[in-house]
Design an enzyme around this catalytic site. Structure first.
Site, PDB file in Angstrom:
ATOM      1  N   HIS A 229       0.812  -1.213   0.000  1.00 54.60           N
ATOM      2  CA  HIS A 229       0.000   0.000   0.000  1.00 54.60           C
ATOM      3  C   HIS A 229       0.850   1.269   0.000  1.00 54.60           C
ATOM      4  O   HIS A 229       1.889   1.351   0.629  1.00 54.60           O
ATOM      5  CB  HIS A 229      -0.914  -0.003   1.229  1.00 54.60           C
ATOM      6  CG  HIS A 229      -0.159   0.050   2.532  1.00 54.60           C
ATOM      7  ND1 HIS A 229       0.226   1.222   3.140  1.00 54.60           N
ATOM      8  CD2 HIS A 229       0.287  -0.946   3.338  1.00 54.60           C
ATOM      9  CE1 HIS A 229       0.868   0.955   4.269  1.00 54.60           C
ATOM     10  NE2 HIS A 229       0.912  -0.354   4.409  1.00 54.60           N
ATOM     11  N   ASP A 230       0.380   2.243  -0.771  1.00 56.04           N
ATOM     12  CA  ASP A 230       0.928   3.602  -0.780  1.00 56.04           C
ATOM     13  C   ASP A 230       2.353   3.685  -1.310  1.00 56.04           C
ATOM     14  O   ASP A 230       3.022   4.703  -1.132  1.00 56.04           O
ATOM     15  CB  ASP A 230       0.865   4.224   0.617  1.00 56.04           C
ATOM     16  CG  ASP A 230      -0.548   4.287   1.169  1.00 56.04           C
ATOM     17  OD1 ASP A 230      -1.366   5.033   0.603  1.00 56.04           O
ATOM     18  OD2 ASP A 230      -0.843   3.565   2.145  1.00 56.04           O
TER      19      ASP A 230
ATOM     20  N   GLY B  95       5.076  -1.182   2.835  1.00 54.11           N
ATOM     21  CA  GLY B  95       4.272   0.008   2.601  1.00 54.11           C
ATOM     22  C   GLY B  95       5.080   1.281   2.450  1.00 54.11           C
ATOM     23  O   GLY B  95       6.105   1.487   3.098  1.00 54.11           O
TER      24      GLY B  95
END
Length: 256
Positions: free
Chosen positions: A120-121, A138
């Site tokens: 994520h991200d 992440g």
């Protein structure tokens, strides 16, 4: 006109451009936008929140815009943005963003090899080559034109500079500055990525300036002293400014 195999499942809420090939057993979720001339081979899953450009190829088992593997994620609406002309190989998984940044990004013209993971991200630039089974935690950032070999483990929040070459099997929790080779155990500076720089058209004069900058950085005990010496002794070209900005902005510190 899109070619959608009768054994594929495309949610009515998905928006598809033109010239896409959707193979058997593909699943495209609601709230998905796909551009033109993409090729989804059999068994590809495109989850909610995906925003995909044009000219990409997705190999069997790829899973794009998956739910983040982050316990802080509470179901907020986020996205996963994939640019143009990427090759995303078998069983690659790319998570969508969380409330932290709201999106995961992959640029253009990247090769993401089999079984790698983008959490994520993360923000991945363009013209990247990322090897088999490499894993990004992440909010990792990778600048353009990096080459990352297979089975590399990258700690969350790390940044990888442009034009680097990272040896297979490395694991690290600090930033990798641009233009270098990183390798060994523990992961450390192994000199300039000379072959990569020459292939990209860097002149010998520019390469020597970059080399001198790193001789200073890795020869000094304190980064602040090294940066000051670089500014006073080397012409601050675009490449040297990139090094200065990268090292100065590093939150996790650079590999030594």
């Amino acid at each position: 006109m899109n070619q959608i195999h009768p054994l594929a499942v495309v949610n009515p809420g998905a928006r598809l451009g033109d010239g896409n090939i959707i193979g058997p057993f593909c699943v495209i979720d609601d709230n998905v936008v796909i551009g033109d001339n993409n090729n989804l081979m059999n068994g590809v899953t495109i989850h909610t929140g995906a925003r995909i450009g044009s000219g990409n190829e997705f190999f069997p088992g790829a899973s794009i815009s998956t739910k983040p593997q982050d316990l802080k994620f509470k179901g907020e609406e986020t996205t996963c943005q994939i640019g143009d002309n990427n090759s995303i190989r078998e069983n690659v998984t790319i998570s969508r963003g969380t409330a932290s940044k709201g999106t995961t990004i992959v640029g253009n013209n990247c090769l993401l090899m089999e079984n790698m993971h983008v959490a994520h991200d993360c923000v991945l630039g363009s013209n990247l080559i990322i090897g088999n089974s490499t894993k990004f935690a992440g909010e990792v950032v990778v600048d353009d034109n990096a080459i990352i070999s297979g089975s590399v483990l990258v700690h969350q929040f790390c940044r990888i500079g442009g034009y680097v070459m990272i040896q297979g099997g490395c694991r690290f929790s600090q930033d990798i500055p641009p233009f270098i080779i990183a390798g060994k155990e523990p992961t450390r500076y192994c000199g300039l990525n000379l072959i990569g720089l020459r292939r990209r058209g860097f002149s010998n004069e520019t390469i020597e300036k970059i080399h001198e900058a790193y001789r200073i950085i890795y020869g000094k005990g304190l980064i602040a002293e090294a940066i000051e010496e670089i500014k006073n002794t080397i012409e601050v070209t675009q490449e040297i400014q990139y090094i200065i900005d990268f090292v100065t902005a590093s939150q996790r510190g650079i590999i030594r």
